[in-house]
Scaffold this motif. Structure first.
Motif, PDB file in Angstrom:
ATOM      1  N   GLU A   1       3.778  -6.034  -5.173  1.00  0.00           N
ATOM      2  CA  GLU A   1       3.412  -4.633  -4.954  1.00  0.00           C
ATOM      3  C   GLU A   1       4.647  -3.777  -4.705  1.00  0.00           C
TER       4      GLU A   1
ATOM      5  N   GLN B   1      -1.735   6.887  -2.552  1.00  0.00           N
ATOM      6  CA  GLN B   1      -0.848   5.922  -3.204  1.00  0.00           C
ATOM      7  C   GLN B   1      -1.586   5.127  -4.275  1.00  0.00           C
ATOM      8  N   MET B   2      -2.864   4.823  -4.056  1.00  0.00           N
ATOM      9  CA  MET B   2      -3.650   4.167  -5.110  1.00  0.00           C
ATOM     10  C   MET B   2      -3.798   5.104  -6.304  1.00  0.00           C
TER      11      MET B   2
ATOM     12  N   THR C   1       1.041   3.569  -6.983  1.00  0.00           N
ATOM     13  CA  THR C   1       2.073   2.877  -6.209  1.00  0.00           C
ATOM     14  C   THR C   1       1.496   1.807  -5.296  1.00  0.00           C
ATOM     15  N   ARG C   2       0.181   1.795  -5.114  1.00  0.00           N
ATOM     16  CA  ARG C   2      -0.477   0.732  -4.350  1.00  0.00           C
ATOM     17  C   ARG C   2      -1.569   0.117  -5.188  1.00  0.00           C
ATOM     18  N   ARG C   3      -1.746  -1.186  -5.058  1.00  0.00           N
ATOM     19  CA  ARG C   3      -2.803  -1.890  -5.766  1.00  0.00           C
ATOM     20  C   ARG C   3      -4.178  -1.524  -5.209  1.00  0.00           C
TER      21      ARG C   3
ATOM     22  N   ASP D   1       3.084   1.699   4.796  1.00  0.00           N
ATOM     23  CA  ASP D   1       2.824   3.082   4.414  1.00  0.00           C
ATOM     24  C   ASP D   1       2.469   3.955   5.610  1.00  0.00           C
TER      25      ASP D   1
ATOM     26  N   LEU E   1       5.083  -4.479   3.174  1.00  0.00           N
ATOM     27  CA  LEU E   1       5.097  -3.141   2.600  1.00  0.00           C
ATOM     28  C   LEU E   1       4.345  -2.217   3.555  1.00  0.00           C
TER      29      LEU E   1
ATOM     30  N   ASN F   1      -3.651  -5.994 -11.512  1.00  0.00           N
ATOM     31  CA  ASN F   1      -2.965  -6.644 -10.398  1.00  0.00           C
ATOM     32  C   ASN F   1      -2.165  -7.867 -10.820  1.00  0.00           C
TER      33      ASN F   1
ATOM     34  N   ALA G   1       5.943  -0.679  -7.043  1.00  0.00           N
ATOM     35  CA  ALA G   1       6.205   0.641  -6.472  1.00  0.00           C
ATOM     36  C   ALA G   1       7.634   1.077  -6.769  1.00  0.00           C
TER      37      ALA G   1
ATOM     38  N   TYR H   1      -3.005   6.220   1.932  1.00  0.00           N
ATOM     39  CA  TYR H   1      -3.206   4.997   1.142  1.00  0.00           C
ATOM     40  C   TYR H   1      -3.988   5.315  -0.123  1.00  0.00           C
TER      41      TYR H   1
ATOM     42  N   LEU I   1       7.116   4.791   0.953  1.00  0.00           N
ATOM     43  CA  LEU I   1       6.806   3.434   1.381  1.00  0.00           C
ATOM     44  C   LEU I   1       8.072   2.776   1.895  1.00  0.00           C
TER      45      LEU I   1
END
Length: 287
Positions: A97, A53-54, A58-60, A242, A240, A87, A101, A50, A229
């Motif tokens: 999201e 991904q941030m 790709t992730r908020r 992960d 979503l 965001n 992505a 996670y 994802l």
């Protein structure tokens, strides 16, 4: 902490670009703190993937997590200040999201159960979908939804990325949405994308019977610098995922769907044939 937004005027950056740049700052700050992704994830109560991904954008970075990052990485409020704008999205909240992505993905694997997937929709087909779903919505609301949908389809303007592999249930082809001419145009559009080798498409025929995902759509997204994802969508909601085990299980479902489908060549022939039927008024809804 160097100020990310001084690199370009903040008003000129779209939310996904902001997230990518903030993700780079997160990686620099984590490395300065001598933390691995896994170690930072443990402090945030999320997985190391996670965090990755941030960092990849790709992730908020959610508001409460931004507060924790500022505290852990001694960032002086940097993440709280910048994540609110990052965001913001033109997409519905439940889908935002996933859409963001999608824009960063290098590969997409998608299954459409009842409707043509959004990335492959024409303007008239998408408008008909929105009107069917929201028959009392004002024109402005429909046009805003349509503009958002069509902006996503421009991902396919790039000649090679993302690599898109779509598996469609035959019901997607046979279910008239809008009108016969709308269906003909959209199916011809998909056929043209296949013929120009921009996408790969397969159709699961009715004759295949039951298969691995009979109830809903599925999207798998792959990235050069982040774990994959998965997104499962239903009306006004979406999930979503992960978690590696969950994504792996959905990858297996997608592989089984491909195994149930016609070959790409036979699929193209069927898509083209149904498009011609719509164009000439010969299509009949099967029961």
């Amino acid at each position: 902490m160097r100020e990310l937004m001084h690199m370009s005027g903040p008003k000129d950056l779209d939310p996904s670009s902001r997230r990518v740049m903030i993700g780079e700052e997160l990686r620099h700050a984590r490395e300065r703190a001598d933390l691995t992704q896994q170690a930072l994830g443990e402090l945030l109560f999320v997985s190391g993937s996670y965090v990755g991904q941030m960092e990849a954008g790709t992730r908020r970075i959610l508001p409460d997590m931004a507060v924790r990052l500022d505290e852990i990485l001694k960032a002086g409020g940097f993440f709280v200040r910048h994540c609110t704008k990052a965001n913001q999205s033109k997409h519905p909240e439940y889908f935002a999201e996933a859409a963001e992505a999608e824009a960063l993905a290098t590969g997409i694997r998608q299954y459409g159960a009842m409707l043509i997937p959004g990335l492959l929709q024409t303007s008239d087909y998408a408008r008909a979908v929105f009107l069917d779903y929201q028959p009392t919505a004002p024109d402005q609301a429909i046009e805003e939804l349509l503009a958002s949908r069509m902006s996503r389809t421009r991902l396919l303007d790039h000649p090679t990325k993302p690599q898109l592999w779509a598996v469609l249930d035959e019901a997607v082809l046979r279910r008239p949405v809008g009108s016969a001419s709308v269906m003909a145009e959209n199916l011809q559009h998909i056929a043209n994308l296949v013929r120009t080798r921009r996408i790969i498409a397969q159709v699961i025929p009715f004759a295949a019977g039951g298969h691995a995902s009979p109830h809903g759509s599925l999207k798998l997204m792959y990235f050069d610098d982040a774990p994959p994802l998965a997104f499962i969508e239903a009306p006004v909601t979406g999930l979503l995922l992960d978690d590696p085990a969950a994504v792996n299980r959905l990858e297996l479902s997608y592989d089984l769907l491909r195994a149930s489908a016609l070959t790409p060549r036979k699929s193209l022939a069927l898509i083209s044939s149904v498009a011609e039927d719509y164009a000439h008024g010969d299509h009949e809804t099967r029961t």
